[in-house]
Design an enzyme around this catalytic site. Sequence first.
Site, PDB file in Angstrom:
ATOM      1  N   LYS A 151      -5.374  27.119 -10.848  1.00 21.11           N
ATOM      2  CA  LYS A 151      -4.265  28.379 -11.410  1.00 21.11           C
ATOM      3  C   LYS A 151      -3.410  28.672 -10.860  1.00 21.11           C
ATOM      4  O   LYS A 151      -2.410  29.698 -11.447  1.00 21.11           O
ATOM      5  CB  LYS A 151      -5.536  29.772 -11.078  1.00 21.11           C
ATOM      6  CG  LYS A 151      -7.360  29.483 -11.188  1.00 21.11           C
ATOM      7  CD  LYS A 151      -7.916  30.253 -10.598  1.00 21.11           C
ATOM      8  CE  LYS A 151      -9.036  30.670 -10.133  1.00 21.11           C
ATOM      9  NZ  LYS A 151     -10.150  31.700  -9.027  1.00 21.11           N
ATOM     10  N   ARG A 197     -17.888  39.714  -4.517  1.00 28.66           N
ATOM     11  CA  ARG A 197     -17.929  39.975  -5.761  1.00 28.66           C
ATOM     12  C   ARG A 197     -19.669  39.740  -6.847  1.00 28.66           C
ATOM     13  O   ARG A 197     -20.406  39.499  -5.457  1.00 28.66           O
ATOM     14  CB  ARG A 197     -16.619  38.188  -6.324  1.00 28.66           C
ATOM     15  CG  ARG A 197     -17.053  37.580  -5.931  1.00 28.66           C
ATOM     16  CD  ARG A 197     -16.118  36.560  -6.170  1.00 28.66           C
ATOM     17  NE  ARG A 197     -14.893  37.178  -5.897  1.00 28.66           N
ATOM     18  CZ  ARG A 197     -14.887  36.360  -5.193  1.00 28.66           C
ATOM     19  NH1 ARG A 197     -14.827  34.705  -4.366  1.00 28.66           N
ATOM     20  NH2 ARG A 197     -13.406  36.018  -3.990  1.00 28.66           N
ATOM     21  N   PRO A 206      -6.810  35.499 -14.636  1.00 31.26           N
ATOM     22  CA  PRO A 206      -6.743  34.942 -14.527  1.00 31.26           C
ATOM     23  C   PRO A 206      -7.136  33.392 -14.271  1.00 31.26           C
ATOM     24  O   PRO A 206      -6.419  32.857 -12.927  1.00 31.26           O
ATOM     25  CB  PRO A 206      -4.741  34.487 -14.809  1.00 31.26           C
ATOM     26  CG  PRO A 206      -4.824  36.283 -14.512  1.00 31.26           C
ATOM     27  CD  PRO A 206      -5.500  36.463 -14.141  1.00 31.26           C
ATOM     28  N   GLU A 207      -8.062  32.669 -14.571  1.00 36.82           N
ATOM     29  CA  GLU A 207      -8.780  31.130 -13.883  1.00 36.82           C
ATOM     30  C   GLU A 207      -8.131  30.379 -14.756  1.00 36.82           C
ATOM     31  O   GLU A 207      -7.076  30.511 -15.134  1.00 36.82           O
ATOM     32  CB  GLU A 207      -9.971  31.544 -14.461  1.00 36.82           C
ATOM     33  CG  GLU A 207     -10.844  32.817 -13.521  1.00 36.82           C
ATOM     34  CD  GLU A 207     -12.196  32.789 -14.203  1.00 36.82           C
ATOM     35  OE1 GLU A 207     -12.798  31.763 -14.286  1.00 36.82           O
ATOM     36  OE2 GLU A 207     -12.879  33.878 -13.365  1.00 36.82           O
TER      37      GLU A 207
END
Length: 280
Positions: free
Chosen positions: A63, A270, A2-3
């Site tokens: 967010k 990442r 979820p962004e």
Amino acid sequence: MPELPEVETTIRILKQTQPQILKAGFVDIWTDFPGTVKKPVKFNRFKKEILAKKIKRIWRRGKNIIFELSDDYSLLIHQKLTGHLLYGEWDKKDRANSYIHLKFFLDNNEILALSDLRKFAKVELWKTEELLNSKEFQELGPDPLDKKFTFKKYKNLLINKKIKIKQILMDQKVIAGIGNIYSDEILWRARVHPFRQVNKLTEKELKDIYKNIKSVLVKAVKLGGESFSDYRNPAGKKGFFDEERKVYRREGEKCPNCGVKIKRLKMGGRSAHFCPFCQK
DNA sequence: AGTTGTGTTGAAGA
DNA sequence: ATCTTCAACACAAC
């Protein structure tokens, strides 16, 4: 993950629910993982404080999802990697919706549930004023979809920074709401290599990135977010940004623009996905 | 079957 | 100032 677009989708759908979640009060709470609730630390205290309070407003900061409650309290939910809220008759056939570790029972006989496979999500109950004045809130950067987020403001935030463009796009203290998926997608569209140093970008490149921050996020909200992984909306349904996903998690596939294979490189902890030909 | 990758955030160390 | 690593955790993929 979820962004911003997924969080925006969540609050939009919650606000449209029938029966309405707005004005509903909390009558009970269940959990099998009290660790999700970080404030107050003791779950029983959290439960005691939230019962009988009512939901007055639902909004978003970066967010973070915030339920403004009666008695000047606010309930903050951050979904982190795999969390999502479910409400009403959600789709139970989808396994992504089956990791429910927290349930709020409401006085309209509905349930607001948090499904969270990896249990990284956090739930906090604040006095509203304390939340608004808290360090974590004060330090958040501007919202990229806000009209006040002008090119000039954006440029001031980035000026002279000796950091990689992808990293700064994901820094919540600079801009609030962008994560790994959308930073990759924004930079592919702007044709800028994720490892470029911000202070070496040209005016045109900065402008192209700025425009694509807005356009990619707006498009993602229209499509109800991205459900490549675990995210589902409060009805338990997938979003459709997948159709627009050009590079994220597409290592080895052909760039839709030039046909060269998409590359993946580690940046910090990442992955950055990009086209080595289009993105300079 | 054990190891690795997944990614948000904050903290700690260089 | 900028970076690197780790930790919270569960599961899929190799």
